[in-house]
Design an enzyme around this catalytic site. Structure first.
Site, PDB file in Angstrom:
ATOM      1  N   GLN A 160       4.111   7.519   2.029  1.00  0.00           N
ATOM      2  CA  GLN A 160       3.413   6.808   3.092  1.00  0.00           C
ATOM      3  C   GLN A 160       3.214   5.369   2.634  1.00  0.00           C
ATOM      4  O   GLN A 160       2.622   5.114   1.570  1.00  0.00           O
ATOM      5  CB  GLN A 160       2.057   7.475   3.356  1.00  0.00           C
ATOM      6  CG  GLN A 160       2.165   8.798   4.085  1.00  0.00           C
ATOM      7  CD  GLN A 160       2.541   8.607   5.538  1.00  0.00           C
ATOM      8  OE1 GLN A 160       1.716   8.279   6.368  1.00  0.00           O
ATOM      9  NE2 GLN A 160       3.818   8.805   5.872  1.00  0.00           N
ATOM     10  N   GLU A 165      -4.772  19.102   5.411  1.00  0.00           N
ATOM     11  CA  GLU A 165      -3.609  18.220   5.498  1.00  0.00           C
ATOM     12  C   GLU A 165      -2.567  18.624   4.455  1.00  0.00           C
ATOM     13  O   GLU A 165      -2.864  19.327   3.491  1.00  0.00           O
ATOM     14  CB  GLU A 165      -4.043  16.756   5.250  1.00  0.00           C
ATOM     15  CG  GLU A 165      -5.043  16.258   6.287  1.00  0.00           C
ATOM     16  CD  GLU A 165      -5.421  14.785   6.151  1.00  0.00           C
ATOM     17  OE1 GLU A 165      -5.510  14.110   7.187  1.00  0.00           O
ATOM     18  OE2 GLU A 165      -5.630  14.322   5.021  1.00  0.00           O
ATOM     19  N   ARG A 199       0.187  17.952  12.150  1.00  0.00           N
ATOM     20  CA  ARG A 199       0.964  17.055  11.283  1.00  0.00           C
ATOM     21  C   ARG A 199       1.371  17.669   9.941  1.00  0.00           C
ATOM     22  O   ARG A 199       1.042  18.789   9.628  1.00  0.00           O
ATOM     23  CB  ARG A 199       0.192  15.753  11.051  1.00  0.00           C
ATOM     24  CG  ARG A 199      -1.168  15.896  10.405  1.00  0.00           C
ATOM     25  CD  ARG A 199      -1.774  14.492  10.204  1.00  0.00           C
ATOM     26  NE  ARG A 199      -3.090  14.543   9.603  1.00  0.00           N
ATOM     27  CZ  ARG A 199      -4.227  14.472  10.293  1.00  0.00           C
ATOM     28  NH1 ARG A 199      -4.211  14.344  11.605  1.00  0.00           N
ATOM     29  NH2 ARG A 199      -5.386  14.525   9.662  1.00  0.00           N
ATOM     30  N   ASP A 200       2.103  16.855   9.185  1.00  0.00           N
ATOM     31  CA  ASP A 200       2.468  17.078   7.786  1.00  0.00           C
ATOM     32  C   ASP A 200       3.380  18.282   7.572  1.00  0.00           C
ATOM     33  O   ASP A 200       3.094  19.164   6.744  1.00  0.00           O
ATOM     34  CB  ASP A 200       1.198  17.203   6.913  1.00  0.00           C
ATOM     35  CG  ASP A 200       0.265  16.008   7.052  1.00  0.00           C
ATOM     36  OD1 ASP A 200       0.725  14.960   7.548  1.00  0.00           O
ATOM     37  OD2 ASP A 200      -0.914  16.118   6.687  1.00  0.00           O
ATOM     38  N   PHE A 208       4.194   9.493   9.962  1.00  0.00           N
ATOM     39  CA  PHE A 208       3.242  10.148   9.059  1.00  0.00           C
ATOM     40  C   PHE A 208       3.996  11.098   8.113  1.00  0.00           C
ATOM     41  O   PHE A 208       5.211  11.205   8.126  1.00  0.00           O
ATOM     42  CB  PHE A 208       2.182  10.902   9.874  1.00  0.00           C
ATOM     43  CG  PHE A 208       1.009  10.034  10.292  1.00  0.00           C
ATOM     44  CD1 PHE A 208       1.082   8.647  10.287  1.00  0.00           C
ATOM     45  CD2 PHE A 208      -0.196  10.628  10.701  1.00  0.00           C
ATOM     46  CE1 PHE A 208      -0.009   7.867  10.668  1.00  0.00           C
ATOM     47  CE2 PHE A 208      -1.289   9.864  11.081  1.00  0.00           C
ATOM     48  CZ  PHE A 208      -1.202   8.472  11.066  1.00  0.00           C
ATOM     49  N   TRP A 258      -4.236   0.798   4.327  1.00  0.00           N
ATOM     50  CA  TRP A 258      -3.566   1.772   5.176  1.00  0.00           C
ATOM     51  C   TRP A 258      -3.239   1.155   6.552  1.00  0.00           C
ATOM     52  O   TRP A 258      -4.055   0.444   7.126  1.00  0.00           O
ATOM     53  CB  TRP A 258      -4.466   3.003   5.350  1.00  0.00           C
ATOM     54  CG  TRP A 258      -3.783   4.130   6.063  1.00  0.00           C
ATOM     55  CD1 TRP A 258      -3.026   5.107   5.509  1.00  0.00           C
ATOM     56  CD2 TRP A 258      -3.807   4.394   7.475  1.00  0.00           C
ATOM     57  NE1 TRP A 258      -2.557   5.955   6.478  1.00  0.00           N
ATOM     58  CE2 TRP A 258      -3.017   5.551   7.690  1.00  0.00           C
ATOM     59  CE3 TRP A 258      -4.391   3.763   8.574  1.00  0.00           C
ATOM     60  CZ2 TRP A 258      -2.820   6.089   8.960  1.00  0.00           C
ATOM     61  CZ3 TRP A 258      -4.193   4.311   9.845  1.00  0.00           C
ATOM     62  CH2 TRP A 258      -3.418   5.470  10.021  1.00  0.00           C
ATOM     63  N   ASN A 299       0.242   5.796   0.292  1.00  0.00           N
ATOM     64  CA  ASN A 299      -0.538   7.030   0.148  1.00  0.00           C
ATOM     65  C   ASN A 299       0.423   8.198  -0.023  1.00  0.00           C
ATOM     66  O   ASN A 299       1.336   8.093  -0.867  1.00  0.00           O
ATOM     67  CB  ASN A 299      -1.641   7.212   1.196  1.00  0.00           C
ATOM     68  CG  ASN A 299      -1.251   7.188   2.642  1.00  0.00           C
ATOM     69  OD1 ASN A 299      -0.903   6.145   3.170  1.00  0.00           O
ATOM     70  ND2 ASN A 299      -1.331   8.311   3.331  1.00  0.00           N
ATOM     71  N   ASP A 300       0.249   9.306   0.641  1.00  0.00           N
ATOM     72  CA  ASP A 300       0.912  10.578   0.308  1.00  0.00           C
ATOM     73  C   ASP A 300       2.376  10.479  -0.136  1.00  0.00           C
ATOM     74  O   ASP A 300       3.169   9.780   0.507  1.00  0.00           O
ATOM     75  CB  ASP A 300       0.957  11.504   1.532  1.00  0.00           C
ATOM     76  CG  ASP A 300      -0.328  11.576   2.292  1.00  0.00           C
ATOM     77  OD1 ASP A 300      -1.320  10.983   1.858  1.00  0.00           O
ATOM     78  OD2 ASP A 300      -0.342  12.239   3.341  1.00  0.00           O
ATOM     79  N   TRP A 304       0.835  -1.208   0.000  1.00  0.00           N
ATOM     80  CA  TRP A 304       0.000   0.000   0.000  1.00  0.00           C
ATOM     81  C   TRP A 304       0.870   1.258   0.000  1.00  0.00           C
ATOM     82  O   TRP A 304       1.922   1.303   0.653  1.00  0.00           O
ATOM     83  CB  TRP A 304      -0.852   0.006   1.267  1.00  0.00           C
ATOM     84  CG  TRP A 304      -1.388   1.357   1.641  1.00  0.00           C
ATOM     85  CD1 TRP A 304      -0.780   2.306   2.415  1.00  0.00           C
ATOM     86  CD2 TRP A 304      -2.637   1.912   1.247  1.00  0.00           C
ATOM     87  NE1 TRP A 304      -1.585   3.420   2.524  1.00  0.00           N
ATOM     88  CE2 TRP A 304      -2.730   3.209   1.814  1.00  0.00           C
ATOM     89  CE3 TRP A 304      -3.703   1.452   0.461  1.00  0.00           C
ATOM     90  CZ2 TRP A 304      -3.839   4.038   1.633  1.00  0.00           C
ATOM     91  CZ3 TRP A 304      -4.805   2.284   0.281  1.00  0.00           C
ATOM     92  CH2 TRP A 304      -4.854   3.558   0.864  1.00  0.00           C
TER      93      TRP A 304
HETATM   94  C1  FRU Z   1      -3.120  12.561   4.257  1.00  0.00           C
HETATM   95  C2  FRU Z   1      -2.766  11.968   5.601  1.00  0.00           C
HETATM   96  C3  FRU Z   1      -1.806  12.882   6.342  1.00  0.00           C
HETATM   97  C4  FRU Z   1      -1.112  11.947   7.272  1.00  0.00           C
HETATM   98  C5  FRU Z   1      -1.014  10.693   6.440  1.00  0.00           C
HETATM   99  C6  FRU Z   1      -1.129   9.417   7.218  1.00  0.00           C
HETATM  100  O1  FRU Z   1      -3.548  11.621   3.328  1.00  0.00           O
HETATM  101  O2  FRU Z   1      -3.924  11.736   6.357  1.00  0.00           O
HETATM  102  O3  FRU Z   1      -2.439  13.968   6.997  1.00  0.00           O
HETATM  103  O4  FRU Z   1       0.136  12.426   7.671  1.00  0.00           O
HETATM  104  O5  FRU Z   1      -2.066  10.745   5.490  1.00  0.00           O
HETATM  105  O6  FRU Z   1      -0.909   8.319   6.382  1.00  0.00           O
END
Ligand code: FRU
Length: 521
Positions: free
Chosen positions: A51, A217, A162-163, A91, A59, A34-35, A32
């Site tokens: 991610q 985010e 975060r982020d 994250f 996730w 993501n970001d 998997w």
């Molecule tokens: C955005 C998010 C971020 C976080 C991450 C966790 O898609 O929710 O805010 O850091 O994904 O996987």
């Protein structure tokens, strides 16, 4: 488990060896993602951290995966860079090249790469329940990472802080690091400054404004020259929002304004709803949402952030090509989720205001076929033109410059099969002046009730013409309209035999100034 993390990971197998695997979009080999995280250019390579769940294809176990590319199109996956443990998930965040060795993690001659990431603390941690910002560093050009033993370096005792995106700011008072991060549930971007990346002072905050119905985010903040004029800089603040984006679910909005080293102040023209659309009644909110500035009007472009240290002052973003509405259910295996193409950003004056313009990064290379010219100054009325069919293992780029004239509608049918109703339809409707991407009848849509959808975006003709670049990969359609002023990205999961492409002109004659198609693998 740790043996898996340590193992060198083989290169991602070529497209079409597993169903829907894209030809020119990054996917993790068998897990998997993501970001995009920590996008950075260093020593001739673009690094894409992301991610990643190293143990599965939904996730969870969030860690930073890692891939590199010399040209932003073909990526080599490496072992997991920063792994979760009992105390924290890793994250999203960013990476900087610490040229001045401000952190002391490297040397002046050989600067460290420093990752600034969010520690999402778990029950085993003394910080359990909070999200705070932490550091890791690499002294071998990004291949291995050490967590800093003074982590976390910045906490607000918040569950949703975060982020962090960090960049070097050069102002009248000298240079320092600036962090933009979010208080996600409060729809606030928070800004901090530091001299050494370890100790941070609060500067200011921004928000809520415009699309604020969901979490804020993955922010980013950077300057760009308006119309290429270095004397005319403006700052762009990217704020991703989930849910509450224009096409539903997650998406990326941006603001254009000024940043003075302390505070971001948006131009009045980029504020469709100064106190946020959620402060408006439903119909005013819907209208204001259309007026917000969107990086992408489709369903599947989220968490877009830009590369730091990119050569020649280029500003290049990558987004996650997915939507939290259904992200965990996509019908692919063993990998799940991909990135958008890299997109180069410019600021251009559009109707008197500075707006982002995006170009897909599609470098020339030996695996790019020569464009096939399908039409040049061809007048078509109430007919269909067949375009080359998709070839498994390649992505297809369709470039069109069309004067719709008296036609009522132009319609591209992508991923068509025997049933004339099936396919992904990209239509331009003259009366509404709208571009519409309709994936309701394109292969597998039933895996989630929110997947089948129609995206609509206002697009004005320019000198009477519609200009489109359509990039079609095995499970995606990215549309760059009017030279990239409007972008529309949707995933689609077509039936295997549905590969035909056609263009139909309806309700009167249109002139195809140029229509061409080429492939890239
Ligand atoms: C955005 C998010 C971020 C976080 C991450 C966790 O898609 O929710 O805010 O850091 O994904 O996987």
């Amino acid at each position: 488990m740790s043996a898996f993390l340590d193992a060198a990971r083989p290169e991602t197998p070529p497209a079409a060896t597993t169903r829907f695997r894209p030809a020119i979009h990054f996917t993790a080999r068998d897990t998997w993602l993501n970001d995009p995280n920590g996008l950075v250019f260093h020593d001739g390579l673009y690094h894409l951290f992301f991610q990643n769940n190293p143990y599965g294809n939904v996730w969870g176990n969030m860690s930073w995966g890692h891939a590199t590319s010399a040209e932003l199109l073909h990526w080599t996956e490496h072992p997991v860079a920063i792994a979760c443990d009992e105390a924290e998930d890793i994250f999203s965040g960013s990476v900087v090249v610490d040229h001045g060795n401000t952190s002391g993690f490297g040397t002046a001659e050989s600067p460290a790469l420093v990752a600034i990431y969010t520690s999402a603390f778990k029950a085993a941690s003394e910080h359990s329940g909070t999200q705070a910002q932490s550091l890791a560093y690499s002294t071998d050009a990004g291949m291995t990472w050490q967590k800093y033993d003074g982590n976390p370096v910045l906490t607000r005792n918040s569950a949703n802080f975060r982020d962090p995106k960090v960049f070097r700011y050069q102002g009248d008072q000298g240079a320092y690091w600036v962090m933009v991060a979010v208080e996600a549930h409060h729809q606030k971007v928070v800004l901090y400054r530091s001299d050494d990346l370890k100790s941070w002072d609060f500067l200011s905050d921004f928000g809520p404004a415009n699309a604020d119905a969901g979490d804020w985010e993955c922010p980013d903040l950077f300057p760009l020259a308006v119309d290429g004029d270095p004397a005319h800089l403006k700052w762009v603040l990217i704020v991703n929002v989930n849910p509450g984006a224009v096409a539903g679910g997650s998406g990326g909005q941006y603001f254009v304004g000024q940043f003075d080293g302390d505070r971001f102040v948006p131009d009045a023209g980029s504020l469709a709803a100064p106190a946020g659309v959620s402060s408006l009644d439903a119909s005013a909110a819907a209208a204001a949402l259309q007026q917000c500035l969107w990086l992408d009007w489709g369903r599947d472009c989220y968490a877009s952030v830009s590369f730091s240290n990119a050569p020649n002052g280029r500003r290049i973003i990558i987004g996650w090509m997915n939507n939290w509405d259904y992200a965990n259910e996509l019908p692919t295996h063993p990998w799940r989720s991909s990135m958008t193409l890299a997109r180069e950003l410019r600021l251009a004056t559009v109707n008197g205001s500075a707006r982002l313009v995006q170009q897909a990064v599609l470098p020339a290379g030996p695996s790019a076929d020569e464009p096939v010219i399908l039409a040049k100054d061809l007048v078509m009325a109430d007919t269909e033109l067949r375009l080359p069919a998709a070839v498994p293992g390649t992505a297809q780029v369709i470039d069109a410059d069309i004067v719709p004239g008296a036609a009522r509608q132009l319609e591209f049918r992508l991923f068509g099969g025997n049933d004339p109703e099936s396919g992904t339809f990209l239509r331009y409707d003259m009366a509404a002046a709208e571009l519409v991407l309709d994936r309701r009848n394109s292969g597998s849509t039933g895996f989630h009730e929110k997947f089948a959808s129609v995206e609509t975006v206002p697009v004005c003709l320019e000198d009477g013409a519609l200009n489109l670049r359509i990039v079609v990969d095995h499970c995606s359609v990215e549309v760059f309209a009017q030279g990239g002023k409007v972008v529309l990205t949707d995933l689609v999961f077509p039936d295997q035999e549905c590969r035909e492409n056609r263009l139909a002109v309806r309700g009167g004659p249109a002139t195809l100034r140029t229509l061409s198609s080429w492939t890239r693998r």
